[in-house]
Design a protein around this motif. Structure first.
Motif, PDB file in Angstrom:
ATOM      1  N   LEU A 184       0.862  -1.172   0.000  1.00 51.34           N
ATOM      2  CA  LEU A 184       0.000   0.000   0.000  1.00 51.34           C
ATOM      3  C   LEU A 184       0.902   1.228   0.000  1.00 51.34           C
ATOM      4  O   LEU A 184       1.787   1.362   0.855  1.00 51.34           O
ATOM      5  N   ILE A 185       0.700   2.091  -0.980  1.00 47.55           N
ATOM      6  CA  ILE A 185       1.462   3.331  -1.083  1.00 47.55           C
ATOM      7  C   ILE A 185       0.508   4.475  -0.795  1.00 47.55           C
ATOM      8  O   ILE A 185      -0.520   4.615  -1.461  1.00 47.55           O
ATOM      9  N   ALA A 186       0.826   5.278   0.201  1.00 45.02           N
ATOM     10  CA  ALA A 186       0.007   6.440   0.564  1.00 45.02           C
ATOM     11  C   ALA A 186       0.816   7.688   0.236  1.00 45.02           C
ATOM     12  O   ALA A 186       1.831   7.958   0.878  1.00 45.02           O
ATOM     13  N   GLU A 187       0.380   8.397  -0.772  1.00 46.54           N
ATOM     14  CA  GLU A 187       1.074   9.621  -1.177  1.00 46.54           C
ATOM     15  C   GLU A 187       0.932  10.667  -0.085  1.00 46.54           C
ATOM     16  O   GLU A 187      -0.082  10.732   0.601  1.00 46.54           O
ATOM     17  N   HIS A 188       1.952  11.486   0.056  1.00 47.10           N
ATOM     18  CA  HIS A 188       1.930  12.558   1.054  1.00 47.10           C
ATOM     19  C   HIS A 188       1.050  13.680   0.542  1.00 47.10           C
ATOM     20  O   HIS A 188       1.062  13.992  -0.643  1.00 47.10           O
ATOM     21  N   ARG A 189       0.293  14.269   1.410  1.00 46.12           N
ATOM     22  CA  ARG A 189      -0.680  15.289   0.994  1.00 46.12           C
ATOM     23  C   ARG A 189      -0.078  16.661   0.745  1.00 46.12           C
ATOM     24  O   ARG A 189      -0.732  17.530   0.209  1.00 46.12           O
ATOM     25  N   THR A 190       1.176  16.856   1.123  1.00 44.52           N
ATOM     26  CA  THR A 190       1.808  18.147   0.875  1.00 44.52           C
ATOM     27  C   THR A 190       2.900  17.995  -0.178  1.00 44.52           C
ATOM     28  O   THR A 190       3.492  16.932  -0.331  1.00 44.52           O
ATOM     29  N   THR A 191       3.175  19.063  -0.885  1.00 45.28           N
ATOM     30  CA  THR A 191       4.189  19.044  -1.930  1.00 45.28           C
ATOM     31  C   THR A 191       5.549  18.720  -1.337  1.00 45.28           C
ATOM     32  O   THR A 191       5.954  19.283  -0.323  1.00 45.28           O
ATOM     33  N   GLY A 192       6.253  17.799  -1.976  1.00 47.17           N
ATOM     34  CA  GLY A 192       7.582  17.430  -1.515  1.00 47.17           C
ATOM     35  C   GLY A 192       7.607  16.408  -0.413  1.00 47.17           C
ATOM     36  O   GLY A 192       8.677  16.008   0.036  1.00 47.17           O
ATOM     37  N   GLY A 193       6.435  15.965   0.047  1.00 43.15           N
ATOM     38  CA  GLY A 193       6.389  14.974   1.112  1.00 43.15           C
ATOM     39  C   GLY A 193       6.748  13.587   0.609  1.00 43.15           C
ATOM     40  O   GLY A 193       6.661  13.294  -0.575  1.00 43.15           O
ATOM     41  N   THR A 194       7.177  12.754   1.506  1.00 45.38           N
ATOM     42  CA  THR A 194       7.570  11.394   1.163  1.00 45.38           C
ATOM     43  C   THR A 194       6.376  10.458   1.283  1.00 45.38           C
ATOM     44  O   THR A 194       5.708  10.446   2.316  1.00 45.38           O
ATOM     45  N   PRO A 195       6.116   9.662   0.250  1.00 38.32           N
ATOM     46  CA  PRO A 195       5.017   8.693   0.356  1.00 38.32           C
ATOM     47  C   PRO A 195       5.325   7.641   1.420  1.00 38.32           C
ATOM     48  O   PRO A 195       6.479   7.294   1.643  1.00 38.32           O
ATOM     49  N   ARG A 196       4.270   7.142   2.072  1.00 32.29           N
ATOM     50  CA  ARG A 196       4.425   6.047   3.021  1.00 32.29           C
ATOM     51  C   ARG A 196       4.205   4.746   2.278  1.00 32.29           C
ATOM     52  O   ARG A 196       3.414   4.669   1.350  1.00 32.29           O
ATOM     53  N   ARG A 197       4.911   3.724   2.731  1.00 32.68           N
ATOM     54  CA  ARG A 197       4.812   2.415   2.093  1.00 32.68           C
ATOM     55  C   ARG A 197       4.597   1.379   3.185  1.00 32.68           C
ATOM     56  O   ARG A 197       5.271   1.390   4.204  1.00 32.68           O
ATOM     57  N   GLY A 198       3.630   0.491   2.948  1.00 36.27           N
ATOM     58  CA  GLY A 198       3.356  -0.551   3.921  1.00 36.27           C
ATOM     59  C   GLY A 198       3.018  -1.874   3.255  1.00 36.27           C
ATOM     60  O   GLY A 198       2.341  -1.907   2.222  1.00 36.27           O
ATOM     61  N   LEU A 199       3.483  -2.943   3.855  1.00 37.20           N
ATOM     62  CA  LEU A 199       3.203  -4.284   3.368  1.00 37.20           C
ATOM     63  C   LEU A 199       1.823  -4.703   3.851  1.00 37.20           C
ATOM     64  O   LEU A 199       1.518  -4.617   5.047  1.00 37.20           O
ATOM     65  N   ILE A 200       0.988  -5.163   2.928  1.00 32.51           N
ATOM     66  CA  ILE A 200      -0.346  -5.634   3.288  1.00 32.51           C
ATOM     67  C   ILE A 200      -0.203  -7.067   3.788  1.00 32.51           C
ATOM     68  O   ILE A 200       0.126  -7.975   3.023  1.00 32.51           O
ATOM     69  N   GLU A 201      -0.416  -7.244   5.097  1.00 33.10           N
ATOM     70  CA  GLU A 201      -0.256  -8.558   5.716  1.00 33.10           C
ATOM     71  C   GLU A 201      -1.551  -9.352   5.722  1.00 33.10           C
ATOM     72  O   GLU A 201      -1.516 -10.577   5.689  1.00 33.10           O
ATOM     73  N   GLU A 202      -2.679  -8.659   5.805  1.00 37.52           N
ATOM     74  CA  GLU A 202      -3.978  -9.333   5.821  1.00 37.52           C
ATOM     75  C   GLU A 202      -4.995  -8.481   5.065  1.00 37.52           C
ATOM     76  O   GLU A 202      -4.955  -7.254   5.136  1.00 37.52           O
ATOM     77  N   VAL A 203      -5.903  -9.157   4.373  1.00 39.03           N
ATOM     78  CA  VAL A 203      -7.011  -8.497   3.675  1.00 39.03           C
ATOM     79  C   VAL A 203      -8.281  -8.943   4.384  1.00 39.03           C
ATOM     80  O   VAL A 203      -8.597 -10.132   4.418  1.00 39.03           O
ATOM     81  N   HIS A 204      -9.019  -7.980   4.958  1.00 35.05           N
ATOM     82  CA  HIS A 204     -10.203  -8.316   5.742  1.00 35.05           C
ATOM     83  C   HIS A 204     -11.515  -8.088   4.995  1.00 35.05           C
ATOM     84  O   HIS A 204     -12.562  -8.496   5.469  1.00 35.05           O
ATOM     85  N   GLY A 205     -11.457  -7.431   3.848  1.00 32.98           N
ATOM     86  CA  GLY A 205     -12.673  -7.164   3.093  1.00 32.98           C
ATOM     87  C   GLY A 205     -12.991  -8.290   2.126  1.00 32.98           C
ATOM     88  O   GLY A 205     -12.189  -9.184   1.867  1.00 32.98           O
ATOM     89  N   LYS A 206     -14.189  -8.207   1.575  1.00 38.32           N
ATOM     90  CA  LYS A 206     -14.654  -9.191   0.601  1.00 38.32           C
ATOM     91  C   LYS A 206     -13.957  -8.965  -0.738  1.00 38.32           C
ATOM     92  O   LYS A 206     -13.830  -7.828  -1.190  1.00 38.32           O
ATOM     93  N   ASP A 207     -13.484 -10.046  -1.358  1.00 39.69           N
ATOM     94  CA  ASP A 207     -12.883  -9.989  -2.696  1.00 39.69           C
ATOM     95  C   ASP A 207     -11.726  -9.006  -2.808  1.00 39.69           C
ATOM     96  O   ASP A 207     -11.596  -8.293  -3.797  1.00 39.69           O
ATOM     97  N   GLY A 208     -10.866  -8.937  -1.778  1.00 38.85           N
ATOM     98  CA  GLY A 208      -9.681  -8.096  -1.831  1.00 38.85           C
ATOM     99  C   GLY A 208      -9.906  -6.638  -1.468  1.00 38.85           C
ATOM    100  O   GLY A 208      -9.000  -5.821  -1.604  1.00 38.85           O
ATOM    101  N   GLU A 209     -11.097  -6.331  -0.990  1.00 39.78           N
ATOM    102  CA  GLU A 209     -11.396  -4.945  -0.609  1.00 39.78           C
ATOM    103  C   GLU A 209     -10.922  -4.659   0.810  1.00 39.78           C
ATOM    104  O   GLU A 209     -10.687  -5.575   1.589  1.00 39.78           O
ATOM    105  N   PRO A 210     -10.754  -3.360   1.151  1.00 44.82           N
ATOM    106  CA  PRO A 210     -10.356  -2.984   2.512  1.00 44.82           C
ATOM    107  C   PRO A 210     -11.410  -3.421   3.520  1.00 44.82           C
ATOM    108  O   PRO A 210     -12.536  -3.668   3.131  1.00 44.82           O
TER     109      PRO A 210
END
Length: 89
Positions: free
Chosen positions: A9-35
């Motif tokens: 999961l890549i979460a872009e930073h909301r301000t200009t020049g910010g660093t995106p956050r990156r996280g490994l998806i360990e579990e999917v709890h939604g139906k059919d791959g949804e959050p």
């Protein structure tokens, strides 16, 4: 949004020049791959159950690796030109 365990999961930073956050998806709890997703964030080491916002997207491990390889190649191909005023001969 659709994800499987092992995607990133890549979460872009909301301000200009910010660093995106990156996280490994360990579990999917939604139906059919949804959050929600249980994400292990690389910047903090924390895990959180998250419903990603509009500034986030999912990449497979292969896609993330390809992007990192391209970025690495781009950065390594840039020529360093020292400022002559900072380093006089």
């Amino acid at each position: 949004m659709f994800a499987t365990q092992g995607d990133w999961l890549i979460a872009e930073h909301r301000t200009t020049g910010g660093t995106p956050r990156r996280g490994l998806i360990e579990e999917v709890h939604g139906k059919d791959g949804e959050p929600p997703y249980l994400v292990h964030w690389t910047d903090t080491g924390h895990r959180s159950l998250i419903f990603p916002g509009p500034d986030a997207y999912v990449l497979s491990a292969e896609d993330l690796r390809s992007r990192e390889d391209l970025e690495s190649a781009r950065l390594s191909s840039m020529q360093h030109r020292p400022n002559p005023h900072l380093h006089p001969a």
